[in-house]
Design an enzyme around this catalytic site. Structure first.
Site, short mmCIF file in Angstrom:
data_model
loop_
_atom_site.label_atom_id
_atom_site.label_comp_id
_atom_site.label_asym_id
_atom_site.label_seq_id
_atom_site.Cartn_x
_atom_site.Cartn_y
_atom_site.Cartn_z
N SER A 1 2.44 -11.72 16.70
CA SER A 1 1.71 -12.34 15.59
C SER A 1 0.69 -13.29 16.18
O SER A 1 0.95 -13.94 17.19
CB SER A 1 2.69 -13.11 14.71
N LYS B 1 7.31 -13.96 17.13
CA LYS B 1 7.46 -12.70 16.40
C LYS B 1 7.40 -11.46 17.29
O LYS B 1 6.63 -11.40 18.24
CB LYS B 1 6.36 -12.58 15.32
N GLU C 1 6.38 0.11 10.05
CA GLU C 1 5.84 -0.24 8.73
C GLU C 1 4.73 0.72 8.32
O GLU C 1 4.63 1.13 7.16
CB GLU C 1 5.30 -1.68 8.76
N HIS D 1 24.93 1.30 -1.42
CA HIS D 1 24.34 0.21 -2.23
C HIS D 1 23.81 -0.91 -1.33
O HIS D 1 23.75 -2.06 -1.75
CB HIS D 1 25.36 -0.38 -3.22
#
Ligand code: ARG
Length: 462
Positions: free
Chosen positions: A278, A284, A291, A157
């Site tokens: 970034s 970043k 992704e 979960h």
């Protein structure tokens, strides 16, 4: 002028918009090498059976070899007017050797021709994918062996459930990928029948030898029914289904990498080779490749769905609808191959933060089950009672905002007087994972043995 190849019945040219919708050469040129291989097998058979004279067969063979070279060197001029790869090659053949070129298409149709080309393409793609999946399995198993004993939280979960090892987690994906390879292998075994010689749909009156062409092209046997031969695309659908499931597995792993690499988790560090910056936020380190792997599963699943819909309700035998089988398939299989390579690179480079994962593994009462098991083992409590008692200890610790191991023995004894200091040993994450020695469990010794077994099965020394 009407079409050079099929124009006999036509007086006028096709409308430009028909050419636009009908032409497949922009994508089916990918089949060129397979088309030539199919033609070479066909002409050899026509010669052997005496359907085409030796001299003509030799001229066709030589010219096909020359065309192959032209295509490989990028010198071939593909024409949309000639619709598809089959007619582009046949037309060039006629330019090179004249009327003898017209004998190649004896006892053959583009319907069985494209069916054989596409099977050859899909078969080669399966073989390439098998090697790429195996390379990813190897990268995972190597990392798993290196981290057979590195403790991390296991989740259910998405809540911390019990400590596990990082190696165990990675090996779960090795198992999934093994099933993916199995499914591709099954698809390959079923597709390995040769449709060449089914002709347009009904077979042919020429005394062809279908077993010979099947053998020459590495198929196990010829397909049994000519209608099925030209209309079947099961082999693509099965392959895409296996590819889609594999892509889903990659997407799940990619999602975990995205989570693990976030500063909130901080479980892994991606290498510079697999991180992007970034343009606005200098701090970043983005996991773009992960992704994209997560997202690209969408187009692979899409290709499967699209082809299922193309076939649904399509009467026998060939309809031009079937030309829509190619672009999605090419894209899906190439995309999967790219994702596999990118993920293998990311996994090899991945550096887990062992200390941070270990701390996280011990947080949130993740060893509560170990205490309950201890109570069963040492005090002979039924598991349900042990579960309840542990629950009360967790509630007490939570109320005091401390870990279970930070409760005093006196506090514990208030709930169960028979508890001794030894109970604390059940609360360490190291002891917790080491105790999970059941078959398939997360104990470091199990994980190391499983990783070694995989590496030797994958052809690497463990
Ligand atoms: N380009 C066609 C395809 O990919 C080849 C078969 C065409 N056959 C036909 N009868 N028009 O399906």
């Amino acid at each position: 002028m009407s079409n050079k190849i099929w124009g006999g019945r036509f007086a006028g040219r096709p409308d430009a918009i028909l050419e636009e919708i009908n032409a497949s050469i922009d994508f089916d040129r990918k089949l060129a090498a397979h088309d030539i291989a199919g033609s070479l097998a066909h002409v050899a058979m026509l010669e052997k059976t005496g359907i085409v004279a030796k001299a003509d067969a030799a001229a066709i063979r030589d010219a096909l070899g020359r065309i192959h070279g032209e295509i490989e060197r990028g010198e071939f001029r593909f024409s949309r007017e000639l619709e598809d790869i089959h007619m582009n090659i046949e037309s060039r053949l006629a330019e090179l050797i004249g009327p003898a070129a017209g004998r190649l298409h004896t006892a053959r149709s583009r319907n069985d021709q494209v069916a054989v080309d596409f099977r050859l393409y899909v078969r080669a793609a399966i073989d390439a994918l098998d090697a790429e999946i195996r390379a990813l399995q190897t990268a995972l198993a190597e990392k798993a062996l290196a981290h057979a004993g590195s403790v991390m939280p296991g989740f259910t979960h998405m809540q911390p459930a019990q400590p596990i090892t990082f190696g165990h987690h990675l090996l779960a994906y090795v198992e999934m990928l093994a099933r993916d390879r199995g499914r591709l292998k099954d698809a390959r075994a079923r597709l390995n029948e040769c449709p060449l010689g089914a002709a347009a749909l009904a077979g042919t009156s020429f005394p062809i030898d279908r077993a010979a062409t099947a053998k020459a092209l590495g198929f196990d046997r010829p397909t049994a029914n000519s209608l099925d031969s030209v209309s079947d695309r099961d082999f693509v659908i099965e392959t895409l289904a296996a590819a889609a499931l594999c892509a889903v597995h990659l997407s799940r792993l990619a999602e975990e990498i995205v989570l693990w690499a976030s500063p909130q988790f901080g479980f892994v560090r991606l290498s510079d080779r697999f991180s992007t910056g970034s343009s606005m936020l200098p701090q970043k380190r983005n996991p773009d490749a992960a992704e994209l792997i997560r997202a690209k599963s969408g187009r692979i699943i899409g290709a499967l769905t699209a082809l299922l819909i193309v076939l649904k309700g399509l009467p026998l035998a060939y309809s031009k609808d079937l030309q829509e089988d190619k672009e999605g398939t090419f894209d899906a299989l190439e995309t999967l191959s790219l994702c596999l390579a990118a993920l293998a690179g990311m996994i090899s480079d991945l550096e887990p933060d062992v200390a941070r994962m270990k701390t996280a593994a011990g947080a949130a009462y993740a060893t509560a089950t170990d205490l309950a098991d201890y109570l069963v083992r040492e005090l002979g409590l039924p598991f349900r009672e042990a579960h309840h008692l542990t629950g009360r200890l967790v509630a007490l610790a939570a109320k005091k905002n401390v870990g279970l191991e930070e409760l005093s023995l006196a506090e514990m004894k208030r709930l169960e007087p028979r508890l001794t200091k030894a109970a604390f040993s059940a609360l360490g994450v190291g002891n917790s994972v080491a105790s999970r020695t059941s078959y398939g469990g997360t104990a470091p010794a199990n994980v190391a043995a499983a990783a070694k077994k995989w590496l030797s099965a994958l052809g690497k020394r463990g």
